[in-house]
Design a protein around this motif. Sequence first.
Motif, PDB file in Angstrom:
ATOM      1  N   CYS A 225       0.849  -1.195   0.000  1.00  0.00           N
ATOM      2  CA  CYS A 225       0.000   0.000   0.000  1.00  0.00           C
ATOM      3  C   CYS A 225       0.882   1.242   0.000  1.00  0.00           C
ATOM      4  O   CYS A 225       0.778   2.108   0.878  1.00  0.00           O
ATOM      5  CB  CYS A 225      -0.929  -0.030   1.221  1.00  0.00           C
ATOM      6  SG  CYS A 225      -2.371   1.064   1.048  1.00  0.00           S
ATOM      7  N   GLU A 226       1.755   1.288  -0.982  1.00  0.00           N
ATOM      8  CA  GLU A 226       2.648   2.424  -1.150  1.00  0.00           C
ATOM      9  C   GLU A 226       2.394   3.055  -2.516  1.00  0.00           C
ATOM     10  O   GLU A 226       2.169   2.357  -3.502  1.00  0.00           O
ATOM     11  CB  GLU A 226       4.105   1.986  -1.025  1.00  0.00           C
ATOM     12  CG  GLU A 226       4.466   1.442   0.347  1.00  0.00           C
ATOM     13  CD  GLU A 226       5.916   0.993   0.416  1.00  0.00           C
ATOM     14  OE1 GLU A 226       6.615   1.124  -0.623  1.00  0.00           O
ATOM     15  OE2 GLU A 226       6.332   0.510   1.483  1.00  0.00           O
ATOM     16  N   PHE A 227       2.479   4.365  -2.546  1.00  0.00           N
ATOM     17  CA  PHE A 227       2.143   5.089  -3.767  1.00  0.00           C
ATOM     18  C   PHE A 227       3.308   5.977  -4.187  1.00  0.00           C
ATOM     19  O   PHE A 227       4.021   6.539  -3.352  1.00  0.00           O
ATOM     20  CB  PHE A 227       0.892   5.948  -3.566  1.00  0.00           C
ATOM     21  CG  PHE A 227      -0.295   5.173  -3.061  1.00  0.00           C
ATOM     22  CD1 PHE A 227      -1.063   4.419  -3.935  1.00  0.00           C
ATOM     23  CD2 PHE A 227      -0.623   5.177  -1.715  1.00  0.00           C
ATOM     24  CE1 PHE A 227      -2.147   3.692  -3.468  1.00  0.00           C
ATOM     25  CE2 PHE A 227      -1.698   4.454  -1.244  1.00  0.00           C
ATOM     26  CZ  PHE A 227      -2.474   3.710  -2.121  1.00  0.00           C
ATOM     27  N   GLU A 228       3.464   6.098  -5.471  1.00  0.00           N
ATOM     28  CA  GLU A 228       4.430   7.023  -6.042  1.00  0.00           C
ATOM     29  C   GLU A 228       3.695   7.979  -6.973  1.00  0.00           C
ATOM     30  O   GLU A 228       2.630   7.634  -7.511  1.00  0.00           O
ATOM     31  CB  GLU A 228       5.520   6.263  -6.817  1.00  0.00           C
ATOM     32  CG  GLU A 228       6.372   5.364  -5.947  1.00  0.00           C
ATOM     33  CD  GLU A 228       7.443   4.648  -6.754  1.00  0.00           C
ATOM     34  OE1 GLU A 228       7.460   4.823  -8.004  1.00  0.00           O
ATOM     35  OE2 GLU A 228       8.241   3.903  -6.148  1.00  0.00           O
ATOM     36  N   HIS A 229       4.270   9.162  -7.158  1.00  0.00           N
ATOM     37  CA  HIS A 229       3.629  10.110  -8.066  1.00  0.00           C
ATOM     38  C   HIS A 229       4.677  10.922  -8.814  1.00  0.00           C
ATOM     39  O   HIS A 229       5.810  11.084  -8.342  1.00  0.00           O
ATOM     40  CB  HIS A 229       2.677  11.045  -7.316  1.00  0.00           C
ATOM     41  CG  HIS A 229       3.369  12.124  -6.534  1.00  0.00           C
ATOM     42  ND1 HIS A 229       3.796  11.932  -5.234  1.00  0.00           N
ATOM     43  CD2 HIS A 229       3.717  13.400  -6.873  1.00  0.00           C
ATOM     44  CE1 HIS A 229       4.357  13.044  -4.799  1.00  0.00           C
ATOM     45  NE2 HIS A 229       4.332  13.943  -5.787  1.00  0.00           N
ATOM     46  N   THR A 230       4.286  11.413  -9.986  1.00  0.00           N
ATOM     47  CA  THR A 230       5.112  12.330 -10.763  1.00  0.00           C
ATOM     48  C   THR A 230       4.273  13.516 -11.187  1.00  0.00           C
ATOM     49  O   THR A 230       3.032  13.427 -11.276  1.00  0.00           O
ATOM     50  CB  THR A 230       5.684  11.651 -12.019  1.00  0.00           C
ATOM     51  OG1 THR A 230       4.607  11.198 -12.854  1.00  0.00           O
ATOM     52  CG2 THR A 230       6.574  10.480 -11.643  1.00  0.00           C
ATOM     53  N   VAL A 231       4.947  14.626 -11.450  1.00  0.00           N
ATOM     54  CA  VAL A 231       4.309  15.839 -11.952  1.00  0.00           C
ATOM     55  C   VAL A 231       5.063  16.261 -13.204  1.00  0.00           C
ATOM     56  O   VAL A 231       6.281  16.402 -13.183  1.00  0.00           O
ATOM     57  CB  VAL A 231       4.347  16.977 -10.909  1.00  0.00           C
ATOM     58  CG1 VAL A 231       3.684  18.238 -11.475  1.00  0.00           C
ATOM     59  CG2 VAL A 231       3.686  16.545  -9.612  1.00  0.00           C
ATOM     60  N   GLU A 232       4.341  16.473 -14.298  1.00  0.00           N
ATOM     61  CA  GLU A 232       4.961  16.901 -15.547  1.00  0.00           C
ATOM     62  C   GLU A 232       4.199  18.074 -16.141  1.00  0.00           C
ATOM     63  O   GLU A 232       2.989  17.987 -16.313  1.00  0.00           O
ATOM     64  CB  GLU A 232       4.991  15.755 -16.555  1.00  0.00           C
ATOM     65  CG  GLU A 232       5.899  14.606 -16.181  1.00  0.00           C
ATOM     66  CD  GLU A 232       7.372  14.988 -16.216  1.00  0.00           C
ATOM     67  OE1 GLU A 232       7.701  15.990 -16.898  1.00  0.00           O
ATOM     68  OE2 GLU A 232       8.168  14.296 -15.566  1.00  0.00           O
ATOM     69  N   PRO A 233       4.912  19.161 -16.461  1.00  0.00           N
ATOM     70  CA  PRO A 233       6.314  19.417 -16.128  1.00  0.00           C
ATOM     71  C   PRO A 233       6.442  19.764 -14.655  1.00  0.00           C
ATOM     72  O   PRO A 233       5.520  20.333 -14.063  1.00  0.00           O
ATOM     73  CB  PRO A 233       6.667  20.605 -17.016  1.00  0.00           C
ATOM     74  CG  PRO A 233       5.380  21.333 -17.208  1.00  0.00           C
ATOM     75  CD  PRO A 233       4.308  20.283 -17.239  1.00  0.00           C
ATOM     76  N   ASP A 234       7.562  19.434 -14.074  1.00  0.00           N
ATOM     77  CA  ASP A 234       7.750  19.595 -12.634  1.00  0.00           C
ATOM     78  C   ASP A 234       8.479  20.905 -12.348  1.00  0.00           C
ATOM     79  O   ASP A 234       9.645  21.070 -12.691  1.00  0.00           O
ATOM     80  CB  ASP A 234       8.552  18.422 -12.082  1.00  0.00           C
ATOM     81  CG  ASP A 234       8.563  18.392 -10.560  1.00  0.00           C
ATOM     82  OD1 ASP A 234       7.883  19.236  -9.950  1.00  0.00           O
ATOM     83  OD2 ASP A 234       9.261  17.528  -9.996  1.00  0.00           O
ATOM     84  N   SER A 235       7.769  21.805 -11.711  1.00  0.00           N
ATOM     85  CA  SER A 235       8.362  23.090 -11.319  1.00  0.00           C
ATOM     86  C   SER A 235       8.758  23.102  -9.856  1.00  0.00           C
ATOM     87  O   SER A 235       9.425  24.031  -9.392  1.00  0.00           O
ATOM     88  CB  SER A 235       7.363  24.217 -11.567  1.00  0.00           C
ATOM     89  OG  SER A 235       6.213  24.064 -10.735  1.00  0.00           O
ATOM     90  N   GLY A 236       8.308  22.105  -9.102  1.00  0.00           N
ATOM     91  CA  GLY A 236       8.512  22.104  -7.660  1.00  0.00           C
ATOM     92  C   GLY A 236       7.443  22.872  -6.918  1.00  0.00           C
ATOM     93  O   GLY A 236       7.442  22.909  -5.680  1.00  0.00           O
TER      94      GLY A 236
END
Length: 508
Positions: A225-236
């Motif tokens: 039950c672990e999740f990962e995520h990405t943001v595109e484009p990533d500005s922080g």
Amino acid sequence: MFSAFTLDRRRFVQATGLAAVTGLVAGSQASAADEGEEEQTEESDQEQQGEQTQQAHQGPPVDAGDVFDHLDQAAISVFARDIETGDVIADSGSERPVQPASTAKLLTTAAAFDELGPDYRYETTVGVVGDRRNQRVVESLGVVASGDPDLTASDLEALAAAVADAGIERVTDRLVVDVSAFDDGEYPPAWTLGDAVNTYGSKSSAFVVNHNEAEITVSRQGDTCEFEHTVEPDSGLVDVEIELECVDSDRFVTITTPNHWTNTAEVNGRMVPDDEATASVPVATPNEHAARVFARALADEGVEITPGGGGPEPEIEITDVPIELTEEVATHESAPLSDIAEGVNHWSYNMVAENIARTVAYEREGTGNGSWSVWEAYLDETLAAAGAETPQIRDGSGLSRHDLASARDVVSMIEWGLDADWGEEFYGTMAVAGEDGTLRNRLGDVDATIRGKTGSLRGVTCLAGVIEDDGEPATSFAVLAANLTGERANGASPRVDELVTAIAEESG
């Protein structure tokens, strides 16, 4: 395609007087044969007059009431006519102003082509601000943003690479972004809070990246039950808050933004093992977001922004005061406006339409006046010149709830655009029914080629455009249906298509 196409908007009037009687015999009496011919001529003329009077009473051949059985209970405006002859094919409430929704993008496109030209290109320029200390070190780096609505993260990466290729490795002060092309508005008049939290309501800004949207991808790894995520484009700048339940079945995931003033995305629902979900959300601070995406692209190219000996984040200044570049390093040039407008009218990108409108305002009035008020004043003049009599358009996209236009207004603007020097480019921005854009799944079974622009709001369904004959624009039309509720709202698109089909059959 348009070589033999002209729009003279002539209106033909058939003569209704009796034909002159010829063949009179000299003298005071006519022969019996002559009298008989004269009586036949009079009878024929009277029959012709009767047919013309009956046609006048019958009205245009296509009746909107055959499709919309509640014309007296809704705000429906319909108009269609033969472009060459001016013969009216459909006319129901044609002068009634209603919400045009995204068919207003046709008005925006025509007005922008008239002011800017279809070959207009946006430029985003990067250069040195202040001193260049040596080949590798500059005081500050500046970006002059122009409102390019199609600027992407890849474009910013290419600009960053060009800076590195120019030999710049270090910026000792800051990254300065000039956003003075537009005023400080983010939304046009009468957009709603519901619009603002959806990607179709992304904010307008002078510095843009990826339509001012961030794509969020969330995944669950295996049975854990672990999740990962990405943001595109990533500005922080975009935070992702994950509140997911781990399940083995009955999967359901939403990725939303709760408000329009913070860069927070919320992920809720249920995820099964080895699951993934992706969605885009609007960015709350688009100028800052684009600036930080560019700063990260610079860092990836080995260009460091290290004010005061360095820190965790580069110093970035967003300014509405024009900056002076002491040296231009690189410029990104957009695709021509005709290509950008084609994307607008095919896929109804609201933010892009708003940036086009504000660009018209900026180019007319200068720095800081890329505003909707300047655009509205210009569009009022342009619509009046095109023969539109009743419109009130406040934005570029048609999403404003204050927008009003009649079917005659929309048709007048379409014909005005077709008749212009850039008419072929304007015509090419419209989607082809049954083939592409928002019309790809509509009207594909009609024999004639139909090009147009859809429009949809809550309780509003519209379609406007042109019907071809032998490859040439033959009939212009607009069907604007508003104040729809219940089943009439749910079934509005098929009704609109049925009416446009009837118009196409009659025009053929």
